[in-house]
Design an enzyme around this catalytic site. Structure first.
Site, PDB file in Angstrom:
ATOM      1  N   LYS A  69       3.873  -5.848   8.912  1.00 23.54           N
ATOM      2  CA  LYS A  69       3.809  -4.673   8.051  1.00 23.54           C
ATOM      3  C   LYS A  69       5.135  -3.938   8.123  1.00 23.54           C
ATOM      4  O   LYS A  69       5.556  -3.488   9.187  1.00 23.54           O
ATOM      5  CB  LYS A  69       2.661  -3.756   8.463  1.00 23.54           C
ATOM      6  CG  LYS A  69       2.523  -2.558   7.534  1.00 23.54           C
ATOM      7  CD  LYS A  69       1.217  -1.820   7.741  1.00 23.54           C
ATOM      8  CE  LYS A  69       1.062  -0.708   6.717  1.00 23.54           C
ATOM      9  NZ  LYS A  69      -0.212   0.002   6.848  1.00 23.54           N
ATOM     10  N   GLY A  94       3.498   1.090   2.989  1.00 30.03           N
ATOM     11  CA  GLY A  94       4.382  -0.028   3.259  1.00 30.03           C
ATOM     12  C   GLY A  94       3.903  -1.307   2.626  1.00 30.03           C
ATOM     13  O   GLY A  94       2.951  -1.325   1.847  1.00 30.03           O
ATOM     14  N   GLY A 144       0.824  -1.192   0.000  1.00 26.51           N
ATOM     15  CA  GLY A 144       0.000   0.000   0.000  1.00 26.51           C
ATOM     16  C   GLY A 144       0.860   1.244   0.000  1.00 26.51           C
ATOM     17  O   GLY A 144       2.088   1.179  -0.151  1.00 26.51           O
ATOM     18  N   GLY A 145       0.181   2.376   0.166  1.00 24.89           N
ATOM     19  CA  GLY A 145       0.912   3.635   0.107  1.00 24.89           C
ATOM     20  C   GLY A 145       1.908   3.820   1.224  1.00 24.89           C
ATOM     21  O   GLY A 145       2.840   4.601   1.097  1.00 24.89           O
ATOM     22  N   VAL A 157       3.039  -5.587   3.298  1.00 27.00           N
ATOM     23  CA  VAL A 157       2.601  -6.548   4.306  1.00 27.00           C
ATOM     24  C   VAL A 157       3.122  -7.918   3.897  1.00 27.00           C
ATOM     25  O   VAL A 157       2.942  -8.361   2.752  1.00 27.00           O
ATOM     26  CB  VAL A 157       1.065  -6.570   4.436  1.00 27.00           C
ATOM     27  CG1 VAL A 157       0.637  -7.604   5.475  1.00 27.00           C
ATOM     28  CG2 VAL A 157       0.548  -5.190   4.828  1.00 27.00           C
ATOM     29  N   ASP A 217      -9.308   6.564   6.307  1.00 31.01           N
ATOM     30  CA  ASP A 217      -9.078   5.927   5.011  1.00 31.01           C
ATOM     31  C   ASP A 217      -9.943   4.677   4.862  1.00 31.01           C
ATOM     32  O   ASP A 217      -9.459   3.627   4.448  1.00 31.01           O
ATOM     33  CB  ASP A 217      -7.600   5.573   4.839  1.00 31.01           C
ATOM     34  CG  ASP A 217      -7.237   5.309   3.372  1.00 31.01           C
ATOM     35  OD1 ASP A 217      -7.982   5.783   2.482  1.00 31.01           O
ATOM     36  OD2 ASP A 217      -6.216   4.640   3.118  1.00 31.01           O
TER      37      ASP A 217
END
Length: 623
Positions: free
Chosen positions: A45, A28, A25-26, A30, A145
């Protein structure tokens, strides 16, 4: 830069061995990792700082990661938040140890693979996510978010606490990476000249750079539910600029598949946060529409005698002689079609309707529905069956000489599909037909054995209403989530569908067949109308007949001259002249959110179940 080049096999903090990357994702990546101390799999993460990141942004990124772990850890015991177990450091960067959920898929991927989801399943997801958000809001935490990619769904498993398990399994809200504690003084992402959140799902006030509030999370939830129902976001456009313009200045298109979720979704998407539906109201409206929780008592096994309450009952009344036996009533034009606890309907955009009956009203609503079925079957005799209830009893000429039983002799259950919505019995009483929300099908029951016959019959998406023709040769099923809305026709001799589904209006809910079997009448939730089907050709006749907002139940009078339609969004009943296919006079006011309707065998009484009345009630219209 540190944290950007880890590969499978690397051991983090001397304990967690990286197995494979699960996603990115933006903020980091996983990883699936193996905890070598506890011998179990976890999710790790990693904070992957992008190349050429200015030094001034490194510290805020790290601080934000720590804040994510701290915020999520405060919700670690919530069943709908991905659990954070620990936070550790590797080469100066934080790694967050989280619960690994095998087989989990995010909502975005599920909708892309399966298409729009049924309203009941979307409501179930909404209840779970809303529960997590409200818990966070109660602690002063904002998510900022909420979007489909941040909601994980799994197969059916046991929940940490009862209340939300259904056919989709667990629902988990993830990624508190930009979570914000109100008035905490923490470094905010806006200091990097970016707006927190994901543009198509963020609240208008967030897009303007204003301080977010709990109402901002609710807007994002509304946009997420809209996506799950329609397969596209309410403000999706061809460019970021067009999306932002739509988000700030355009109303969302009314959802076509939302049914009774429509007023909830539109209420959450109000652009003015002061006029936006709050969490309490959204929860009250979502819960009854969602799939039933597993905490309900299990169904009893077949044929369990019901104990007789003391004192001993009086001996049964003598059977009537042939001279006393009343004539059998004319076969009802609408089969005994008990309404489901939470049938979807489309709410009027200009007048937000109350949602389905809240849990505290559900029992009263079900009682009203049962009374409605009894009234429809027994006609006016119900008044004499209840002694001394009314100072002006109905004429004895219409009364049944046999008193209604005060308690059933037995109760049994028959296993059908999941989420059964509607049921109808054939005119000869030998078969019962049940619509199943999952899989989309109709189960056929042999009433002599109380067992299903063969496999369920596949029909359209999210079947709800069902009616059997007077000759018993056809069953008609409304497919409320099909696009366009449709009616499937089943040949009861072969238990197979006949031809293609018949297109009708959007969100078709109930269906009734005229006494002569020549016409079928279908209520369309959006727009409020009734489609008329010629059963000889299986095609609609003329244009849909406009009625009130959110029509639900429909019944045809025994003489076939009138059709009665409940308007749940207008608290009224519309009357249709079948000869002209036009409404007669003004809608008749009844109780709150009328859901179903039945006509007495002599045609003189119309009984209406009021789903939102408190206490539950049935309106009786006398002609």
């Amino acid at each position: 830069m540190a944290g950007a080049g880890k590969v499978a096999g690397h051991v983090i903090a001397g304990r967690y061995r990286l197995l494979r990357q699960l996603g990115a994702g933006g903020w980091g990546r996983v990883w699936l990792a193996y905890d070598q101390e506890l011998a179990c799999e976890v999710a790790l993460k990693e904070i992957a700082l992008p190349p050429n990141l200015p030094e001034s942004e490194v510290s805020p990124r790290i601080a934000r990661a720590r804040r994510e772990a701290r915020h999520a850890a405060r919700l670690r015991n919530h069943p709908h938040v991905a659990t954070v177990h620990d936070i550790l450091e590797e080469e100066g960067l934080p790694w967050i140890v989280m619960e690994f959920v095998p087989g989990a898929t995010d909502l975005d991927a599920v909708v892309c693979a399966r298409g729009p989801l049924p309203p009941a399943e979307v409501a179930r997801i909404g209840v779970a996510v809303l529960d997590a958000l409200r818990e966070g809001h109660g602690l002063g935490l904002l998510h900022r978010d909420v979007k489909p990619a941040n909601i994980l769904l799994t197969g059916p498993v046991r929940e940490p606490r009862p209340g939300y398990r259904a056919k989709g399994g667990r629902v988990l809200l993830t990624d508190y990476g930009i979570a914000l504690e109100q008035d905490s003084g923490d470094t905010r992402l806006t200091e990097t000249a970016k707006v927190p959140g994901t543009l198509p799902y963020m609240a208008p006030e967030q897009a303007r750079g204003q301080e977010p509030t709990p109402a901002s999370d609710l807007f994002s939830l509304g946009a997420t539910l809209y996506f799950a129902l329609e397969g596209t976001g309410p403000f999706d456009r061809n460019s970021n600029y067009a999306t932002q313009v739509a988000l700030l200045f355009e109303d969302p298109p009314p959802p076509l598949r939302a049914g009774r979720l429509t007023p909830v979704v539109l209420g959450l998407l109000a652009k003015d946060p002061t006029r936006r539906m709050d969490g309490d109201e959204a929860a009250d409206r979502l819960a009854p529409i969602a799939a039933p929780p597993p905490s309900q008592p299990p169904l009893p096994p077949p044929t369990i005698p019901v104990g007789r309450p003391p004192p001993e009952p009086p001996p049964p009344a003598p059977k009537p002689t042939r001279a006393q036996e009343p004539a059998k009533p004319t076969e009802p034009d609408e089969p005994a079609d008990m309404p489901p606890p939470t049938p979807p309907r489309t709410g009027a955009a200009t007048r937000p309707r109350p949602g389905p009956p809240s849990p505290r009203r559900r029992r009263a609503w079900l009682i009203a529905a049962v009374v409605l079925a009894v009234l429809a079957a027994g006609g006016l005799g119900i008044y004499l069956a209840v002694p001394d209830r009314s100072p002006s009893p109905e004429p004895t000429a219409t009364a049944s000489p046999t008193a209604l039983p005060t308690a059933p002799t037995s109760v049994s259950s028959i296993r059908v599909g999941d989420f059964p919505w509607g049921v109808a019995v054939s005119p000869d009483g030998r078969r019962a037909y049940v619509t199943n929300g999952d899989p989309d099908s109709v189960s056929v029951i042999d009433t002599a054995t109380n067992r299903t016959v063969g496999k369920p019959i596949p029909v359209g998406a999210d079947p709800m209403g069902v009616a059997v023709s007077p000759d018993g040769r056809r069953a008609y099923v409304t497919n409320q989530s099909a696009f366009p809305g449709s009616v499937s026709v089943i040949d009861t001799a072969t238990n197979r569908t006949v031809g293609k589904p018949i297109p009708v209006g959007d969100v078709p809910r109930r269906v009734a067949v005229s006494p002569d079997g020549r016409r079928a009448y279908v209520t369309n939730g959006d727009p409020g109308s009734v489609s008329v089907i010629d059963t000889a050709t299986n095609r609609t006749v003329g244009k849909p007949i406009p009625v009130g907002a959110s029509p639900g139940g429909v019944a045809v009078s025994p003489d076939g001259r009138r059709a009665y339609v409940t308007n749940a969004g207008a608290d009224s009943v519309s009357v249709i002249d079948i000869a002209t296919n036009r409404t007669v006079g003004k809608p008749i006011p009844v109780g709150a959110s009328p859901e179903d309707v039945a006509v007495s065998p002599d045609g003189r009484r119309v009984y209406v179940a009021n789903a939102d009345s408190d206490p539950g009630s049935v309106s009786v219209i006398t002609f």
